[in-house]
Design an enzyme around this catalytic site. Structure first.
Site, PDB file in Angstrom:
ATOM      1  N   GLY A 284      45.242  45.847  46.300  1.00  0.00           N
ATOM      2  CA  GLY A 284      44.522  44.984  47.226  1.00  0.00           C
ATOM      3  C   GLY A 284      43.427  45.618  48.060  1.00  0.00           C
ATOM      4  O   GLY A 284      42.683  44.906  48.734  1.00  0.00           O
TER       5      GLY A 284
ATOM      6  N   GLU B 215      49.457  49.927  43.563  1.00  0.00           N
ATOM      7  CA  GLU B 215      48.961  49.187  42.394  1.00  0.00           C
ATOM      8  C   GLU B 215      47.486  48.829  42.567  1.00  0.00           C
ATOM      9  O   GLU B 215      47.115  47.647  42.554  1.00  0.00           O
ATOM     10  CB  GLU B 215      49.776  47.900  42.221  1.00  0.00           C
ATOM     11  CG  GLU B 215      51.277  48.097  42.092  1.00  0.00           C
ATOM     12  CD  GLU B 215      52.054  46.771  42.152  1.00  0.00           C
ATOM     13  OE1 GLU B 215      51.471  45.718  42.499  1.00  0.00           O
ATOM     14  OE2 GLU B 215      53.257  46.809  41.860  1.00  0.00           O
ATOM     15  N   PRO B 216      46.614  49.818  42.712  1.00  0.00           N
ATOM     16  CA  PRO B 216      45.196  49.493  42.927  1.00  0.00           C
ATOM     17  C   PRO B 216      44.533  49.017  41.649  1.00  0.00           C
ATOM     18  O   PRO B 216      44.798  49.541  40.569  1.00  0.00           O
ATOM     19  CB  PRO B 216      44.600  50.835  43.366  1.00  0.00           C
ATOM     20  CG  PRO B 216      45.432  51.848  42.645  1.00  0.00           C
ATOM     21  CD  PRO B 216      46.836  51.271  42.623  1.00  0.00           C
ATOM     22  N   GLY B 217      43.692  48.030  41.757  1.00  0.00           N
ATOM     23  CA  GLY B 217      42.915  47.572  40.605  1.00  0.00           C
ATOM     24  C   GLY B 217      41.439  47.677  40.928  1.00  0.00           C
ATOM     25  O   GLY B 217      40.736  48.588  40.518  1.00  0.00           O
ATOM     26  N   ARG B 218      41.005  46.721  41.750  1.00  0.00           N
ATOM     27  CA  ARG B 218      39.584  46.600  42.092  1.00  0.00           C
ATOM     28  C   ARG B 218      38.978  47.908  42.610  1.00  0.00           C
ATOM     29  O   ARG B 218      37.871  48.278  42.226  1.00  0.00           O
ATOM     30  CB  ARG B 218      39.447  45.513  43.179  1.00  0.00           C
ATOM     31  CG  ARG B 218      38.045  45.069  43.448  1.00  0.00           C
ATOM     32  CD  ARG B 218      38.007  44.133  44.667  1.00  0.00           C
ATOM     33  NE  ARG B 218      38.948  43.034  44.572  1.00  0.00           N
ATOM     34  CZ  ARG B 218      38.672  41.843  44.019  1.00  0.00           C
ATOM     35  NH1 ARG B 218      37.478  41.615  43.530  1.00  0.00           N
ATOM     36  NH2 ARG B 218      39.589  40.897  43.972  1.00  0.00           N
TER      37      ARG B 218
ATOM     38  N   ARG C 205      33.340  35.424  38.708  1.00  0.00           N
ATOM     39  CA  ARG C 205      33.606  35.585  40.143  1.00  0.00           C
ATOM     40  C   ARG C 205      32.692  34.739  41.053  1.00  0.00           C
ATOM     41  O   ARG C 205      33.185  34.105  41.983  1.00  0.00           O
ATOM     42  CB  ARG C 205      33.576  37.059  40.555  1.00  0.00           C
ATOM     43  CG  ARG C 205      34.640  37.892  39.841  1.00  0.00           C
ATOM     44  CD  ARG C 205      34.793  39.278  40.421  1.00  0.00           C
ATOM     45  NE  ARG C 205      35.330  39.228  41.754  1.00  0.00           N
ATOM     46  CZ  ARG C 205      34.622  39.327  42.859  1.00  0.00           C
ATOM     47  NH1 ARG C 205      33.335  39.547  42.821  1.00  0.00           N
ATOM     48  NH2 ARG C 205      35.213  39.231  44.018  1.00  0.00           N
TER      49      ARG C 205
ATOM     50  N   TYR D 244      34.979  32.167  43.103  1.00  0.00           N
ATOM     51  CA  TYR D 244      35.225  32.529  44.512  1.00  0.00           C
ATOM     52  C   TYR D 244      33.974  32.427  45.372  1.00  0.00           C
ATOM     53  O   TYR D 244      34.014  32.789  46.552  1.00  0.00           O
ATOM     54  CB  TYR D 244      35.704  33.983  44.628  1.00  0.00           C
ATOM     55  CG  TYR D 244      36.825  34.404  43.717  1.00  0.00           C
ATOM     56  CD1 TYR D 244      38.084  33.792  43.795  1.00  0.00           C
ATOM     57  CD2 TYR D 244      36.651  35.443  42.810  1.00  0.00           C
ATOM     58  CE1 TYR D 244      39.117  34.215  42.973  1.00  0.00           C
ATOM     59  CE2 TYR D 244      37.680  35.864  41.994  1.00  0.00           C
ATOM     60  CZ  TYR D 244      38.910  35.244  42.070  1.00  0.00           C
ATOM     61  OH  TYR D 244      39.931  35.663  41.262  1.00  0.00           O
TER      62      TYR D 244
ATOM     63  N   CYS E 187      26.920  24.392  30.686  1.00  0.00           N
ATOM     64  CA  CYS E 187      26.755  23.049  31.217  1.00  0.00           C
ATOM     65  C   CYS E 187      27.700  22.780  32.379  1.00  0.00           C
ATOM     66  O   CYS E 187      28.601  21.937  32.285  1.00  0.00           O
ATOM     67  CB  CYS E 187      26.996  22.030  30.111  1.00  0.00           C
ATOM     68  SG  CYS E 187      26.057  22.424  28.652  1.00  0.00           S
TER      69      CYS E 187
ATOM     70  N   TYR F   9      37.805  42.345  37.365  1.00  0.00           N
ATOM     71  CA  TYR F   9      37.878  40.890  37.219  1.00  0.00           C
ATOM     72  C   TYR F   9      36.569  40.340  36.641  1.00  0.00           C
ATOM     73  O   TYR F   9      36.118  39.254  37.004  1.00  0.00           O
ATOM     74  CB  TYR F   9      38.265  40.219  38.559  1.00  0.00           C
ATOM     75  CG  TYR F   9      39.520  40.839  39.120  1.00  0.00           C
ATOM     76  CD1 TYR F   9      40.752  40.577  38.535  1.00  0.00           C
ATOM     77  CD2 TYR F   9      39.483  41.743  40.185  1.00  0.00           C
ATOM     78  CE1 TYR F   9      41.915  41.185  39.001  1.00  0.00           C
ATOM     79  CE2 TYR F   9      40.626  42.356  40.655  1.00  0.00           C
ATOM     80  CZ  TYR F   9      41.837  42.072  40.058  1.00  0.00           C
ATOM     81  OH  TYR F   9      42.978  42.675  40.520  1.00  0.00           O
TER      82      TYR F   9
END
Ligand code: PLP
Length: 419
Positions: free
Chosen positions: A239, A273-276, A312, A316, A343, A372
C-alpha cells in the site's frame, strides 16, 4: 528515482532511446527498466534491514514473468491473489516457501494448488474459508499454515476503490471477531496458525494509517498469544504510495523507521507486500499520435493506446504525467484531451492537459505506468494486448509479444449447431 530521463530533447530508458524501441517494437507498448526495478526493491528491502522481515512483492501490480524473475533473483517473496499468479511465480523461478496467498475468494482448486506447493501461508479472510482449507489440507494429508487477515477499521485516506481496511469493505475479519476465529482455528486438525495480517489499501501517502493498523494488531497479538499460540508472522500488507504528480509519499526509510519504533525489541517476523512502490515508476506506456482534432470546445489528441491497455485514468480518474518522447519546444503548447480509440467517453489518458503541440506519428510517453497497467489490460474492443519490453543498460528485450488477431480468438469456437 527512476531511469526514464531526457538527454537533451530525447527520452531514454536507461541507455536506450525510447524512440528506437517504439520504432522497432511498434506501439502501444510498455517499457520497464531493470535498473529501476532493482533499485526500488533494494531501497525497500534495505530500509527494513534492522527488522526480521520478508518482502513479498504483490504480483497483481505487474505479473510479467520477467519482472517476477528479476525480483526472485533479488530474493523477493511473493504475495499472490490467485492460482494463476502462483503459476507465474513458479514459472519465474520464485520460491513457493516465500509465497503468501491473499484474497477473499480463494477457490478449492487454488487452495489445493497452493497446498501442493507448500506456500508460506494463507491469509484467511473468513470462517468458511478456514473450514474449506482445513478440509482440503486433510484430504492432501497436509497441515495448512494460516494467518488471519484482520480488518482493523482504519481509514487509509486514499481513493475509495482502493481502500480495503474500513469496516464497510469486504476484506478481512472484523477485529471484534478475531479471538473467536483464532480459537476455532486452534481446534482444527489440519490447520497450523502462524500469523496475523492486514492490508488497508493502496497508494497511501502517509505513514500514520499503517501505524494505527499495526497498533491495533499488536494489541490483538497479545490477546491471541494468551490462547497459547505463537504468532510467527506479522504481515502488514502493501500500500505504500508513489509520486504520480505532486504527492509526497513517505520514503521507505521513513516508513521502516516508524515501524521499527513501534516494534521495539519485539521478536516477530514482519512480512510486507509492496506492489506499486516497487514497479509503479519502473514502467512507462508509450503510445503514438494517430490524429489531432479541434472542436469548438476542445483540442483532442487521439492516440493508439486506450483504456483497455491502461485503465487507471478511466477507473480512478488517476493522473499520469505525459510528454512527447522527443521534445521540440519550438512548436509551442496547447491544452488538449489525450484520448484513445475506444467507444467510451471515459477512454482518456488526460483531460485539459497542457502539452506540446504534437502531431500524427509522434510518440507520447505516459509515465508511472509500471503498476496496475498491463496487469489490468483487457481485449475490450477486440484490441490485441500490447507488447512489453524490459531494458537493462544498453540492451532491451521483448518480454511479451504483442498479441496477433489469431491469438485474439484462438480459444473461441463456433459450435456444431451453427455450422
Ligand atoms: C493489492 C494488494 C497489495 C499491493 O498493494 P500496493 O498498493 O500495490 O502496494 C498487497 N497486499 C494485498 C492483499 C493486496 O490486495
Amino acid at each position: 528515482m527512476n531511469h526514464f530521463t531526457y538527454r537533451g530533447n530525447e527520452l531514454f530508458a536507461e541507455e536506450v532511446p525510447v524512440r528506437e524501441i517504439a520504432g522497432e517494437v511498434g506501439t502501444p507498448l510498455y517499457i520497464y527498466s531493470h535498473a529501476t526495478l532493482t533499485r526500488h526493491y533494494n531501497v525497500f528491502d534495505g530500509a527494513l534491514s534492522d527488522i526480521d522481515h520478508l518482502v513479498c512483492y504483490s504480483v497483481k501490480a505487474n505479473s510479467n514473468i520477467a519482472v517476477l524473475r528479476t525480483l526472485a533473483k533479488l530474493g523477493s517473496g511473493f504475495d499472490i491473489v490467485s492460482g494463476g499468479e502462483l503459476y507465474r511465480v513458479l514459472l519465474a523461478g520464485g520460491d513457493p516457501h516465500k509465497v503468501v496467498f491473499s484474497g477473499v475468494g480463494k477457490s478449492d482448486d487454488e487452495i489445493e494448488f497452493a497446498l501442493e506447493n507448500d506456500i508460506l501461508m494463507f491469509n484467511v479472510e473468513s470462517e468458511e474459508e478456514l473450514e474449506v482449507i482445513d478440509q482440503i489440507a486433510g484430504k492432501l494429508g497436509k497441515k495448512a499454515p494460516v494467518s488471519f487477515r484482520i480488518n482493523p477499521d482504519v481509514d487509509p485516506k486514499t481513493h475509495p476503490y482502493i481502500s480495503t481496511g474500513l469496516s464497510k469493505n469486504k476484506f478481512g475479519i472484523p477485529s471484534d471477531y478475531a479471538l473467536e476465529i483464532y480459537e476455532k482455528a486452534l481446534k482444527l486438525k489440519n490447520i497450523e496458525v502462524v500469523g496475523i495480517d492486514a492490508h488497508i489499501g493502496s497508494q497511501l501517502t502517509q505513514v500514520s494509517p499503517f501505524i494505527e493498523a499495526m497498533e491495533k494488531l499488536l494489541r490483538l497479538i497479545e490477546k491471541i498469544e494468551k490462547l497459547g499460540v505463537s504468532i510467527k508472522y506479522f504481515d502488514i500488507g502493501g500500500g505504500l504510495g508513489i509520486r504520480y504528480r505532486d504527492e509526497n509519499p513517505p520514503h521507505p526509510e521513513e516508513y521502516a523507521s516508524e515501524i521499527k519504533k513501534l516494534l521495539g525489541d519485539r521478536k516477530i517476523k514482519m512480512i510486507f507486500e509492496p506492489g506499486r512502490v516497487i514497479v509503479g515508476n519502473a514502467g512507462i506506456f508509450v503510445t503514438k499520435v494517430l490524429y489531432t482534432k479541434k472542436t469548438p470546445l476542445k483540442n483532442f489528441i487521439i492516440v493508439d493506446g486506450a483504456m483497455n491497455d491502461l485503465i487507471r485514468p478511466a477507473l480512478y480518474g488517476a493522473h499520469h504525467e505525459i510528454s512527447p518522447v522527443v521534445l521540440d519546444q519550438k512548436r509551442g503548447k496547447i491544452i488538449a484531451d489525450i484520448v484513445g480509440p475506444i467507444c467510451e467517453s471515459d477512454d482518456f489518458f488526460a483531460r485539459e492537459r497542457e502539452i506540446e503541440k504534437v502531431g500524427r506519428g509522434d510518440f507520447l510517453a505516459i509515465f508511472s505506468a509500471g503498476a496496475y497497467g498491463f496487469s489490468m489490460a483487457s481485449n475490450y474492443n477486440s484490441r490485441p494486448r500490447v507488447a512489453e519490453v524490459m531494458v537493462k543498460g544498453s540492451e532491451y528485450a521483448i518480454i511479451r509479444q504483442r498479441e496477433t488477431y489469431p491469438e485474439l480468438v484462438w480459444n473461441e469456437k463456433i459450435p456444431s449447431f451453427l455450422r
